[in-house]
Design a protein around this motif. Sequence first.
Motif, PDB file in Angstrom:
ATOM      1  N   PRO A  81      10.048  -1.782  -3.099  1.00  0.00           N
ATOM      2  CA  PRO A  81      10.875  -0.564  -3.145  1.00  0.00           C
ATOM      3  C   PRO A  81      11.567  -0.336  -1.798  1.00  0.00           C
ATOM      4  CG  PRO A  81       8.548   0.003  -2.960  1.00  0.00           C
ATOM      5  CD  PRO A  81       8.600  -1.476  -3.178  1.00  0.00           C
ATOM      6  N   THR A  82      12.825   0.040  -1.834  1.00  0.00           N
ATOM      7  CA  THR A  82      13.570   0.279  -0.587  1.00  0.00           C
ATOM      8  C   THR A  82      12.980   1.447   0.197  1.00  0.00           C
ATOM      9  OG1 THR A  82      15.130   1.682  -1.821  1.00  0.00           O
ATOM     10  CG2 THR A  82      15.713  -0.645  -1.517  1.00  0.00           C
ATOM     11  N   SER A  83      12.268   2.321  -0.477  1.00  0.00           N
ATOM     12  CA  SER A  83      11.656   3.452   0.217  1.00  0.00           C
ATOM     13  C   SER A  83      10.578   2.993   1.198  1.00  0.00           C
ATOM     14  CB  SER A  83      11.043   4.428  -0.792  1.00  0.00           C
ATOM     15  OG  SER A  83      10.059   3.782  -1.588  1.00  0.00           O
ATOM     16  N   LEU A  84      10.125   1.760   1.046  1.00  0.00           N
ATOM     17  CA  LEU A  84       9.103   1.240   1.942  1.00  0.00           C
ATOM     18  C   LEU A  84       9.602   1.165   3.387  1.00  0.00           C
ATOM     19  CD1 LEU A  84       6.182   0.118   1.839  1.00  0.00           C
ATOM     20  CD2 LEU A  84       7.147  -2.157   1.492  1.00  0.00           C
ATOM     21  N   ASN A  85      10.924   1.135   3.548  1.00  0.00           N
ATOM     22  CA  ASN A  85      11.470   1.069   4.910  1.00  0.00           C
ATOM     23  C   ASN A  85      11.338   2.392   5.664  1.00  0.00           C
ATOM     24  OD1 ASN A  85      13.478   2.673   3.841  1.00  0.00           O
ATOM     25  ND2 ASN A  85      15.116   1.154   4.069  1.00  0.00           N
ATOM     26  N   ASN A  86      10.808   3.415   4.990  1.00  0.00           N
ATOM     27  CA  ASN A  86      10.546   4.683   5.680  1.00  0.00           C
ATOM     28  C   ASN A  86       9.215   4.667   6.438  1.00  0.00           C
ATOM     29  OD1 ASN A  86      12.918   5.851   4.671  1.00  0.00           O
ATOM     30  ND2 ASN A  86      11.883   6.495   2.777  1.00  0.00           N
ATOM     31  N   CYS A  87       8.420   3.659   6.171  1.00  0.00           N
ATOM     32  CA  CYS A  87       7.097   3.569   6.812  1.00  0.00           C
ATOM     33  C   CYS A  87       7.232   2.836   8.149  1.00  0.00           C
ATOM     34  CB  CYS A  87       6.122   2.854   5.891  1.00  0.00           C
ATOM     35  SG  CYS A  87       6.006   3.559   4.229  1.00  0.00           S
ATOM     36  N   LYS A  88       7.850   3.455   9.086  1.00  0.00           N
ATOM     37  CA  LYS A  88       8.253   2.787  10.326  1.00  0.00           C
ATOM     38  C   LYS A  88       7.132   2.561  11.313  1.00  0.00           C
ATOM     39  CE  LYS A  88      12.989   4.487   9.904  1.00  0.00           C
ATOM     40  NZ  LYS A  88      13.484   3.189   9.400  1.00  0.00           N
ATOM     41  N   ASP A  89       5.944   3.111  11.051  1.00  0.00           N
ATOM     42  CA  ASP A  89       4.824   2.925  11.973  1.00  0.00           C
ATOM     43  C   ASP A  89       3.889   1.796  11.545  1.00  0.00           C
ATOM     44  OD1 ASP A  89       5.656   4.988  13.645  1.00  0.00           O
ATOM     45  OD2 ASP A  89       4.527   6.507  12.526  1.00  0.00           O
ATOM     46  N   LEU A  90       4.273   1.071  10.508  1.00  0.00           N
ATOM     47  CA  LEU A  90       3.396   0.022   9.993  1.00  0.00           C
ATOM     48  C   LEU A  90       3.084  -1.036  11.053  1.00  0.00           C
ATOM     49  CD1 LEU A  90       4.466  -0.781   6.319  1.00  0.00           C
ATOM     50  CD2 LEU A  90       2.208  -0.099   7.118  1.00  0.00           C
ATOM     51  N   ILE A  91       1.797  -1.356  11.145  1.00  0.00           N
ATOM     52  CA  ILE A  91       1.313  -2.427  12.013  1.00  0.00           C
ATOM     53  C   ILE A  91       0.781  -3.584  11.170  1.00  0.00           C
ATOM     54  CG2 ILE A  91      -0.490  -3.036  13.687  1.00  0.00           C
ATOM     55  CD1 ILE A  91      -0.295  -0.235  14.808  1.00  0.00           C
ATOM     56  N   PHE A  92       0.191  -3.239  10.035  1.00  0.00           N
ATOM     57  CA  PHE A  92      -0.451  -4.215   9.157  1.00  0.00           C
ATOM     58  C   PHE A  92       0.113  -4.052   7.750  1.00  0.00           C
ATOM     59  CE2 PHE A  92      -3.655  -5.545   6.150  1.00  0.00           C
ATOM     60  CZ  PHE A  92      -4.277  -6.647   6.717  1.00  0.00           C
ATOM     61  N   LEU A  93       0.689  -5.129   7.185  1.00  0.00           N
ATOM     62  CA  LEU A  93       1.240  -5.092   5.833  1.00  0.00           C
ATOM     63  C   LEU A  93       0.805  -6.346   5.084  1.00  0.00           C
ATOM     64  CD1 LEU A  93       3.012  -3.853   3.624  1.00  0.00           C
ATOM     65  CD2 LEU A  93       4.991  -4.978   4.675  1.00  0.00           C
ATOM     66  N   ASN A  94      -0.058  -6.153   4.100  1.00  0.00           N
ATOM     67  CA  ASN A  94      -0.553  -7.264   3.285  1.00  0.00           C
ATOM     68  C   ASN A  94      -0.187  -7.030   1.829  1.00  0.00           C
ATOM     69  OD1 ASN A  94      -1.860  -9.403   2.101  1.00  0.00           O
ATOM     70  ND2 ASN A  94      -3.924  -8.631   2.469  1.00  0.00           N
ATOM     71  N   LEU A  95       0.723  -7.878   1.324  1.00  0.00           N
ATOM     72  CA  LEU A  95       1.124  -7.837  -0.082  1.00  0.00           C
ATOM     73  C   LEU A  95       0.905  -9.205  -0.722  1.00  0.00           C
ATOM     74  CD1 LEU A  95       4.485  -5.847   0.335  1.00  0.00           C
ATOM     75  CD2 LEU A  95       2.230  -4.941  -0.244  1.00  0.00           C
ATOM     76  N   GLY A  96      -0.036  -9.956  -0.170  1.00  0.00           N
ATOM     77  CA  GLY A  96      -0.289 -11.305  -0.668  1.00  0.00           C
ATOM     78  C   GLY A  96      -1.010 -11.336  -1.997  1.00  0.00           C
ATOM     79  N   TYR A  97      -0.838 -12.447  -2.714  1.00  0.00           N
ATOM     80  CA  TYR A  97      -1.505 -12.676  -4.000  1.00  0.00           C
ATOM     81  C   TYR A  97      -1.212 -11.568  -5.001  1.00  0.00           C
ATOM     82  CZ  TYR A  97      -4.077 -16.284  -1.492  1.00  0.00           C
ATOM     83  OH  TYR A  97      -4.403 -17.387  -0.745  1.00  0.00           O
ATOM     84  N   ASP A  98       0.066 -11.244  -5.131  1.00  0.00           N
ATOM     85  CA  ASP A  98       0.531 -10.343  -6.181  1.00  0.00           C
ATOM     86  C   ASP A  98       1.563 -11.090  -7.016  1.00  0.00           C
ATOM     87  OD1 ASP A  98      -0.707  -7.632  -6.091  1.00  0.00           O
ATOM     88  OD2 ASP A  98      -0.065  -7.685  -4.004  1.00  0.00           O
ATOM     89  N   ALA A  99       2.442 -10.381  -7.675  1.00  0.00           N
ATOM     90  CA  ALA A  99       3.478 -11.024  -8.491  1.00  0.00           C
ATOM     91  C   ALA A  99       4.845 -10.447  -8.132  1.00  0.00           C
ATOM     92  CB  ALA A  99       3.178 -10.833  -9.978  1.00  0.00           C
ATOM     93  N   LEU A 100       5.022 -10.101  -6.870  1.00  0.00           N
ATOM     94  CA  LEU A 100       6.279  -9.514  -6.403  1.00  0.00           C
ATOM     95  C   LEU A 100       7.386 -10.561  -6.397  1.00  0.00           C
ATOM     96  CD1 LEU A 100       4.685  -7.507  -3.471  1.00  0.00           C
ATOM     97  CD2 LEU A 100       5.564  -6.553  -5.613  1.00  0.00           C
ATOM     98  N   ALA A 101       8.616 -10.100  -6.565  1.00  0.00           N
ATOM     99  CA  ALA A 101       9.740 -11.031  -6.690  1.00  0.00           C
ATOM    100  C   ALA A 101      10.940 -10.525  -5.888  1.00  0.00           C
ATOM    101  CB  ALA A 101      10.102 -11.210  -8.163  1.00  0.00           C
ATOM    102  N   GLY A 102      12.022 -11.282  -5.978  1.00  0.00           N
ATOM    103  CA  GLY A 102      13.239 -10.918  -5.261  1.00  0.00           C
ATOM    104  C   GLY A 102      13.266 -11.525  -3.870  1.00  0.00           C
ATOM    105  N   GLN A 103      14.275 -11.180  -3.113  1.00  0.00           N
ATOM    106  CA  GLN A 103      14.406 -11.702  -1.762  1.00  0.00           C
ATOM    107  C   GLN A 103      13.624 -10.835  -0.771  1.00  0.00           C
ATOM    108  OE1 GLN A 103      18.472 -12.344  -0.643  1.00  0.00           O
ATOM    109  NE2 GLN A 103      18.891 -13.729  -2.344  1.00  0.00           N
ATOM    110  N   ILE A 104      13.242 -11.461   0.328  1.00  0.00           N
ATOM    111  CA  ILE A 104      12.594 -10.695   1.392  1.00  0.00           C
ATOM    112  C   ILE A 104      13.653  -9.773   1.994  1.00  0.00           C
ATOM    113  CG2 ILE A 104      11.422 -10.846   3.611  1.00  0.00           C
ATOM    114  CD1 ILE A 104      10.458 -13.622   2.779  1.00  0.00           C
ATOM    115  N   PRO A 105      13.431  -8.467   1.974  1.00  0.00           N
ATOM    116  CA  PRO A 105      14.481  -7.526   2.388  1.00  0.00           C
ATOM    117  C   PRO A 105      14.831  -7.651   3.872  1.00  0.00           C
ATOM    118  CG  PRO A 105      12.414  -6.369   2.010  1.00  0.00           C
ATOM    119  CD  PRO A 105      12.208  -7.764   1.525  1.00  0.00           C
ATOM    120  N   ILE A 106      16.112  -7.481   4.162  1.00  0.00           N
ATOM    121  CA  ILE A 106      16.578  -7.615   5.546  1.00  0.00           C
ATOM    122  C   ILE A 106      16.215  -6.387   6.379  1.00  0.00           C
ATOM    123  CG2 ILE A 106      18.469  -9.138   4.885  1.00  0.00           C
ATOM    124  CD1 ILE A 106      20.351  -6.765   5.050  1.00  0.00           C
TER     125      ILE A 106
END
Length: 384
Positions: A81-106
């Motif tokens: 979701p594009t709204s994820l770019n509002n989480c600007k304090d992220l240090i750790f992001l793990n989305l591995g082993y799911d079924a997500l698709a599309g391009q890695i957002p710029i």
Amino acid sequence: MLSGPIFTLCEVQNGNLKFLVLSNYKLSGQFPDSCWMRLKGLQVLNLANNHFHGKIPSSVGFLHRIVSLDLGNNNFSGELPTSLNNCKDLIFLNLGYDALAGQIPIWLRTSYPNLIILILLSNHFNGSIPIHLCHLEHLQVLDLALDQISGSIPKCLNNLSSLTKKDSPDATIIHSSLETIGSMGYLFSYIDHLFFMWKGKEHEYKNIIGLLKSIDLSSNNLTGWIPREIVELVGLVSLNLSRNHLTVQITLEIDMLQSLDALDLSKNQLSGGIPSSLSYIDRLSVLDLSNNNLSEKIPTSPQLDTFNASSYEGNPNLCGAPLPKKCSGEEIAQIPAMNGSREHAGMQDEKEGFISKGFYVSVALGFIAGFWGVVGTLVLNMSL
């Protein structure tokens, strides 16, 4: 232990909740878009290793204070979701082993200036690696393995500043919150952790996760050559580019990666010789160059001699120990020695043959001379 579908999570209205950790509870279900709107004070959200499915709710964008988000090993699908770019304090992001698709957002570059851990492995991400990732100067772990990424490896990876340094600021990534309950103050802490493939086995990293510096782009559709700029990442401990379609030679400056403990370049189309400079990486304990188009003799050194044939097999034109195939130079070097032995043996035979013939001729002549000497004397005496 909790199990089954989770319906009450979306009803939580405690805006002061800081840590929500519900990993490994066999929870299931699909989150509505508005689910996390009331958790605006959340700093840590860990729902890993459950059975959630559907899209990541767009309400994730309301988690403005979140620093650690772990949704790995579920069945989340769709695009990020594009709204994820509002989480600007992220240090750790793990989305591995799911079924997500599309391009890695710029927008990853501008959204997460403090990101240290980025894990997107084993999804259905496609397209190329966005050069914007090169500007995540604090990034220490980049795992895009087992996706469908194509194109070339960006040359700008040397802009990942943390990977160009051998030291790490902290061994542990810890998040703390001071809470007041009644008249007492309590310090709550959460330590980030992840499961990481190391030397062929999956290990859990927790108290030393901050020391891990790794790039894993394996099992994709990457093409082209390994950019020379990657050797400037002198802090790298692990580099895995296996199972792609990478070509051309391994850079001669590979020895700049002095912190490297594991190097896997197997199952590509790399050509040319193995750089002798590879032997100067003293810490290297895992090496896999198998199933490429490498050629010439395998360099020898106390370090490289510790690896067995499996590190090099599947390269038809590669030769030398520990492979059973001998190099042409080694074979040629043995021929003169063998011929010399044969010549020496032949000369010895001839010498022995010559002595034997001479010996017998001498014996025969001596016998004849002695015989006639005796017989002649008798005849002479009789005639007198």
